[in-house]
Each structure stands twice: as structure tokens, then as C-alpha cells.
Design a protein around this motif. Structure first.
Motif, short mmCIF file in Angstrom:
data_model
loop_
_atom_site.label_atom_id
_atom_site.label_comp_id
_atom_site.label_asym_id
_atom_site.label_seq_id
_atom_site.Cartn_x
_atom_site.Cartn_y
_atom_site.Cartn_z
N UNK A 155 0.86 -1.17 -0.04
CA UNK A 155 0.18 -0.05 0.01
C UNK A 155 0.91 1.07 -0.06
N UNK A 156 0.74 2.25 -0.91
CA UNK A 156 1.60 3.40 -0.91
C UNK A 156 1.56 4.13 0.22
N UNK A 157 2.64 4.72 0.61
CA UNK A 157 2.89 5.42 1.70
C UNK A 157 3.30 7.13 1.67
N UNK A 158 4.43 7.04 0.83
CA UNK A 158 5.06 8.28 0.56
C UNK A 158 5.43 8.35 -0.91
N UNK A 159 5.63 9.60 -1.48
CA UNK A 159 6.08 9.77 -2.82
C UNK A 159 6.92 10.85 -3.10
N UNK A 160 7.69 10.73 -4.10
CA UNK A 160 8.35 11.91 -4.59
C UNK A 160 8.68 11.90 -6.29
N UNK A 184 8.68 5.57 5.52
CA UNK A 184 7.48 6.33 5.43
C UNK A 184 7.81 7.80 4.73
N UNK A 185 9.45 7.99 4.74
CA UNK A 185 9.71 9.20 3.81
C UNK A 185 10.68 8.83 2.53
N UNK A 186 10.41 9.57 1.59
CA UNK A 186 11.02 9.38 0.41
C UNK A 186 11.58 10.79 -0.14
N UNK A 187 12.83 10.92 -0.49
CA UNK A 187 13.14 12.11 -1.27
C UNK A 187 14.44 11.65 -2.38
N UNK A 191 20.71 10.08 -6.20
CA UNK A 191 20.25 9.11 -5.62
C UNK A 191 18.81 9.25 -4.97
N UNK A 192 18.11 8.29 -4.48
CA UNK A 192 16.97 8.35 -3.85
C UNK A 192 17.12 8.01 -2.39
N UNK A 193 16.39 8.62 -1.43
CA UNK A 193 16.80 8.42 -0.08
C UNK A 193 15.36 7.83 0.67
N UNK A 194 15.45 6.90 1.40
CA UNK A 194 14.27 6.54 2.18
C UNK A 194 14.47 6.42 3.44
N UNK A 195 13.60 7.12 4.35
CA UNK A 195 13.66 7.02 5.96
C UNK A 195 12.58 5.96 6.07
N UNK A 196 13.15 5.11 7.08
CA UNK A 196 12.13 4.34 7.78
C UNK A 196 11.79 4.64 9.18
N UNK A 197 10.47 4.10 9.73
CA UNK A 197 9.94 4.55 10.96
C UNK A 197 10.92 4.13 12.09
N UNK A 252 10.64 13.09 4.67
CA UNK A 252 12.29 13.82 4.59
C UNK A 252 11.73 14.58 3.38
N UNK A 253 12.81 15.57 3.17
CA UNK A 253 12.77 16.58 2.14
C UNK A 253 14.33 17.02 1.96
N UNK A 254 14.27 17.14 0.70
CA UNK A 254 15.64 17.44 0.10
C UNK A 254 15.81 18.80 -0.53
N UNK A 255 16.58 19.53 -0.04
CA UNK A 255 16.80 20.91 -0.80
C UNK A 255 18.25 21.47 -0.68
#
Length: 281
Positions: free
Chosen positions: A54-59, A100-103, A108-114, A142-145
Motif C-alpha cells: 500500500x503506497x505511503x510516501x512519494x516523490x 515512511x519518507x522518500x526524497x 540518489x533516492x533516499x528512503x527513511x524508515x520509521x 523527509x525533504x531534500x533542498x
């Protein structure tokens, strides 16, 4: 954190003028999957199912849309990719524990887990992970800037940051800086960055119209959250474009548009969703 909590009827909001990107991608956790809608008129014009979960986060980055899925906290979460313009999902990574988080950026792609892991998936090298459990209790959005990765901590109520240039491999030990001290937020969800500020959704202490969006000015030495919008029905995902913040409202079953200057109230721009969670533009 319980993404499966029941939803209530949508609230009513005054209107707002929109100038944002015409398409927005919504990770509808218990709904039809990845929903692509036109912000200009709210039309749901694509619904695509994930390869699993089930989809949770997106970028969104370039021509691709990356999203995470989660079925249980046992490590069966995934990172998946699909073309933004249409097409089926393909699995990029498996074995993620509540991602839970993706940027993403050009590298690269960065994924944070709970549960405190940061997974780094370089486009031209082998993936690796960084253990953040000593500094973060429960990473969420997460956010990338500008080369900085910002991470929200759900339980601690804080925001941290690290330089993506320090993420050189599995032995990397990046310096994790504190942006918002623990206790500065209440159950923060996802995060967006831009215009010299961070924008964080905050669920609040109770379901109903208790959620907020907090603005964090990065130009100050010790930034403190300031409420930009309140009385939101459990906001989760958030995205910024062209002076408008878009947030997925779980209890409203919709996506709201909010002016970043704080003078325009929230207004539904996409409706008819089930459990809207992550957002991407």
C-alpha cells in the motif's frame, strides 16, 4: 503511528486561487493506489496500482515517480518507481521496514524508515543504509533542498538535517544537525522545503480539525515553528509549488491547497480519495 485510523466526513473550506503544477500524485494508502489528478479542476485522471503493498510516501524527479509501500512493520516494505506520464510500477528495493519518507535528486533516492534507518539508493552505485537510531527516534517525512536532507522525527517532535555529500557509502557517519529541538512539534508528519523555509504537517493531539501546517524559517539562528494554517483534518503529505502548499488531509479524504503567505485559507483541490497519505508534484 497508525495509517489505518478511520476517517471522518470532509470539512468545508473557503476558496483559494491556484497557480500550481497541473498534475499532483497522491499515495492513497487504502484507495486505488497512486492517483494522478489535475490541480486546476480536481479531475482524477489516472489511478495506478502498486506492484505490491500500500503506497505511503512519494516523490517526483525528472520523468519518474518514486513511492514507498508498506504492508506491516516486519520488513516487507518496498520502494517502487513508475513513469510520471503513465505506466506500470516496478519494484526498486524490498525489505524496508515501514518506509515512511522518500526524497530524490540527480544522484540518489533516499528512503527513511520509521525505525531509524536511512536507505540511500545511488543511481550509479550499489545501495547502502545509514543507522540513525542514535539521533532520531522515529523518522517520518523527509525533504531534500540544496544538498541538505531534512528529516522529521514523529515521536521526538523535532526536525534534523544532514548533508547528502557525506553519504558516501555504508561506512559513512554524517553529522546530524538539529533544526527544531525535540518537543518543538507535536506528531509531525511530512515536510517540504523551499523559499528559505521548511513546511511541516502536524497531526495534533486528537483526530478531527486539530492538524496544522508549521512554517520554520531557516534564516534564523534558532528557528521555531510558526503555525501557517490550522484546523486541518489530519494533514500528512505536503508539497510546495508556485506559492501554494498542497497537503493530503486524511480525515477530509482530499488534497488541500494553501497559500504560503498564510493569508489564504485551505481549499480542497482534489476530492474523492480514501486515505491520502504522501504527495508528489
Amino acid at each position: 503511528m497508525s495509517p489505518l485510523s478511520p476517517v471522518t466526513a470532509p470539512a468545508t473550506f473557503p476558496s483559494v486561487v491556484h497557480t500550481g503544477h497541473p498534475d499532483i500524485h497522491v499515495a492513497d494508502f487504502t484507495g486505488a493506489g497512486i492517483i494522478t489528478a489535475r490541480i486546476t479542476d480536481g479531475t482524477l485522471h489516472t489511478a495506478r496500482a502498486p506492484a505490491s503493498g500500500q503506497p505511503l510516501s512519494a516523490v517526483a524527479t525528472g520523468d519518474d515517480l518514486y513511492f514507498t509501500t508498506w504492508s506491516s512493520p516486519l520488513g516487507d516494505g518496498t520502494l517502487q518507481r513508475m513513469p510520471r506520464a503513465g505506466g506500470q510500477a516496478e519494484t526498486v528495493a524490498t525489505g524496508l521496514r515501514c518506509p515512511v519518507g522518500v526524497a530524490a535528486d540527480d544522484h540518489a533516492v533516499y528512503v527513511a524508515t520509521f525505525y531509524g534507518m536511512l536507505h540511500v539508493l545511488p543511481h550509479a552505485a550499489a545501495p547502502f543504509r545509514i543507522d540513525l537510531t542514535e539521533r532520531l527516534t522515529s523518522p517520518n517525512g523527509v525533504a531534500l533542498h540544496d544538498g541538505t536532507l531534512y528529516l522529521v522525527d514523529w515521536d521526538a517532535g523535532s526536525v534534523a538535517a544532514l548533508d547528502t555529500g557525506a553519504l558516501t557509502g555504508p561506512g559513512a557517519a554524517p553529522v546530524v544537525r538539529t533544526v527544531v529541538r525535540p518537543g518543538g512539534l507535536t506528531q509531525p508528519g511530512h515536510i517540504a522545503a523551499g523559499d528559505g523555509a521548511l513546511y511541516v504537517t502536524q497531526a495534533g493531539n486528537a483526530r478531527g480539525l486539530d492538524g496544522t501546517i508549521e512554517r520554520i524559517d531557516l534564516g534564523t539562528e534558532s528557528p521555531r515553528p510558526e503555525t501557517l494554517a490550522d484546523r486541518l483534518p489530519y494533514p500528512t503529505g505536503i508539497a510546495l509549488h508556485d506559492g501554494t502548499l498542497y497537503t493530503s488531509a486524511v480525515d477530509g479524504r482530499c488534497v488541500l491547497g494553501i497559500g504560503v503567505d498564510g493569508t489564504v485559507a485551505a481549499d480542497p483541490v482534489v476530492t474523492g480519495l480514501e486515505t491520502p497519505w504522501g504527495l508528489a508534484l
